[in-house]
Design an enzyme around this catalytic site. Structure first.
Site, PDB file in Angstrom:
ATOM      1  N   ARG A   1       0.711  -1.278  -0.151  1.00 54.03           N
ATOM      2  CA  ARG A   1       0.127  -0.075  -0.016  1.00 54.03           C
ATOM      3  C   ARG A   1       0.909   1.273  -0.053  1.00 54.03           C
ATOM      4  O   ARG A   1       2.024   1.417   0.653  1.00 54.03           O
ATOM      5  CB  ARG A   1      -0.817  -0.038   1.413  1.00 54.03           C
ATOM      6  CG  ARG A   1      -1.892  -0.980   1.231  1.00 54.03           C
ATOM      7  CD  ARG A   1      -2.952  -0.588   0.195  1.00 54.03           C
ATOM      8  NE  ARG A   1      -4.676  -1.482   0.320  1.00 54.03           N
ATOM      9  CZ  ARG A   1      -4.445  -2.722  -0.486  1.00 54.03           C
ATOM     10  NH1 ARG A   1      -3.329  -3.018  -1.166  1.00 54.03           N
ATOM     11  NH2 ARG A   1      -5.374  -3.306  -0.502  1.00 54.03           N
TER      12      ARG A   1
ATOM     13  N   HIS B   1      -1.648   0.125  -9.206  1.00 55.27           N
ATOM     14  CA  HIS B   1      -2.122  -0.829  -8.525  1.00 55.27           C
ATOM     15  C   HIS B   1      -2.753  -2.229  -9.202  1.00 55.27           C
ATOM     16  O   HIS B   1      -4.087  -2.395  -9.105  1.00 55.27           O
ATOM     17  CB  HIS B   1      -3.463  -0.331  -7.460  1.00 55.27           C
ATOM     18  CG  HIS B   1      -3.648  -0.994  -6.257  1.00 55.27           C
ATOM     19  ND1 HIS B   1      -4.081  -0.542  -5.225  1.00 55.27           N
ATOM     20  CD2 HIS B   1      -3.551  -2.284  -5.825  1.00 55.27           C
ATOM     21  CE1 HIS B   1      -4.044  -1.413  -4.060  1.00 55.27           C
ATOM     22  NE2 HIS B   1      -3.910  -2.377  -4.528  1.00 55.27           N
TER      23      HIS B   1
ATOM     24  N   GLU C   1      -4.282   7.097  -4.938  1.00 47.51           N
ATOM     25  CA  GLU C   1      -4.114   6.603  -6.375  1.00 47.51           C
ATOM     26  C   GLU C   1      -5.261   7.274  -7.023  1.00 47.51           C
ATOM     27  O   GLU C   1      -6.479   7.018  -6.786  1.00 47.51           O
ATOM     28  CB  GLU C   1      -4.307   5.013  -5.938  1.00 47.51           C
ATOM     29  CG  GLU C   1      -3.113   4.454  -5.546  1.00 47.51           C
ATOM     30  CD  GLU C   1      -3.156   3.012  -5.217  1.00 47.51           C
ATOM     31  OE1 GLU C   1      -4.384   2.558  -5.274  1.00 47.51           O
ATOM     32  OE2 GLU C   1      -2.125   2.331  -4.882  1.00 47.51           O
TER      33      GLU C   1
END
Ligand SMILES: O=CC(=O)O
Length: 328
Positions: free
Chosen positions: A245, A293, A274
């Protein structure tokens, strides 16, 4: 009788490249439930609210707020489609008698594959050389361009859970020396299988690493665990890979480290937020690559994640044990 509803803003129906993903997600869930998309739900909350038995949450969508839960009197479960659930307030959700689940195991291979892909790309500088070769100005191959070794180098894995262990198995196949830092030590047999050396102190491990890969879940303890002090301890040639993360890395400190020669390069699948704002410094540095991601982003993995989320929702609705319940 109409089917119970699963509230979801899994993916934008208009986003072309995700359509296939949305299709299989809907196909799995609509065997037993009906998907109600967040935007439709919000148009007429009174019409839909009492029929919603589950929220399916993918990364941060939809945001599962207390206000939303209070609107759903028959909600049984928040099923996270993903293993990391740092975006969910589990105690708050559970205080309403609502269960929480995630999708561990099924994404370990894809995520650790991506970790190695980023490591290999960063080490051998694939992205910049691919771009170079495409440039009309490139008329000759530059045989003097040196990249980094991978085989025979040392990787420090930060977090030795299931994904960290899979990364270690892959690194072993590359004949890398494997160091790891984790809250608890793996048992001797597991360490021996991957030839890994444990460091209880992260700062003592970092100076030895050519590559550092972060695979930790984001918690209060791991927030910004890679900060200014840690970058200063790393080799100036070291490469950071983050597949966990964004919050595990202090991004300001990372920018400083990358622009002051404290480390060589960073390959990030995750950032905070993000995506990063377009003018974020990390997006402009040549010694960074960022992917969106996409650790679990393979078709088979996403199908398996949707299936696992579905199995959790069915169990919560039927009152049986959840395949993967999250308690805190
Ligand atoms: O990041 C992805 C996940 O937590 O599954």
């Amino acid at each position: 009788m109409s089917k119970p509803l699963v509230l979801c803003s899994y993916l934008d129906r208009s986003a072309g490249r995700w359509n296939g993903v949305t299709d299989f997600f809907v196909n799995i869930f609509e065997k037993r439930f009906k998907i109600i998309w967040m935007d439709d739900f919000e148009q007429d909350v009174a019409k839909y609210a009492k029929d919603v038995v589950a929220i399916a949450s993918f990364i941060k969508r939809p945001p599962v707020t207390e206000e939303l839960i209070k609107k759903l009197p028959n909600l049984k479960i928040v099923a996270n489609i993903g293993v990391g659930y740092n975006h969910l307030d589990v105690p708050m959700i559970r205080s309403f008698g609502v269960k929480v689940s995630n999708t561990p195991l099924v994404l370990d291979d894809a995520t650790s594959d991506l970790g190695m892909a980023l490591l290999l790309n960063a080490g051998r500088q694939l992205h910049s050389n691919i771009t170079l070769l495409r440039s009309p100005e490139t008329t000759q191959i530059d045989t003097n361009y040196m990249t980094n070794d991978v085989s025979g180098t040392t990787i420090g894995i930060l977090g030795m859970g299931r994904i960290g262990y899979k990364v270690a198995q892959r690194a072993k196949a590359f004949n890398m020396k494997i160091l790891y830092h984790n809250r608890s030590r793996r048992d001797e047999g597991e360490e021996a299988n991957i030839g890994a050396q444990y460091y209880s102190n992260l700062n003592e491990m970092l100076p030895h690493c050519d590559y550092v890969m972060v695979t930790l879940p984001l918690t209060a303890e791991t927030q910004k665990i890679m900060g200014s002090a840690q970058f200063k301890l790393m080799k100036s040639t070291a490469i950071l890979v983050n597949i966990s993360r964004g919050g595990t890395v202090d991004q300001d400190a990372l920018v400083h480290a990358l622009t002051h020669g404290e480390i060589q390069f960073a390959a990030l699948d995750v950032t905070e937020p993000e995506p990063l704002p377009r003018d974020h410094k990390l997006l402009s540095l040549e010694n960074v690559i960022i992917t969106p991601h996409m650790g679990s982003g393979t078709l088979n993995t996403r199908i398996a994640m949707a299936q696992k989320a579905f199995d959790n929702v069915v169990a919560a609705v039927d009152g049986t044990a959840l395949p993967s319940e999250v308690f805190k």
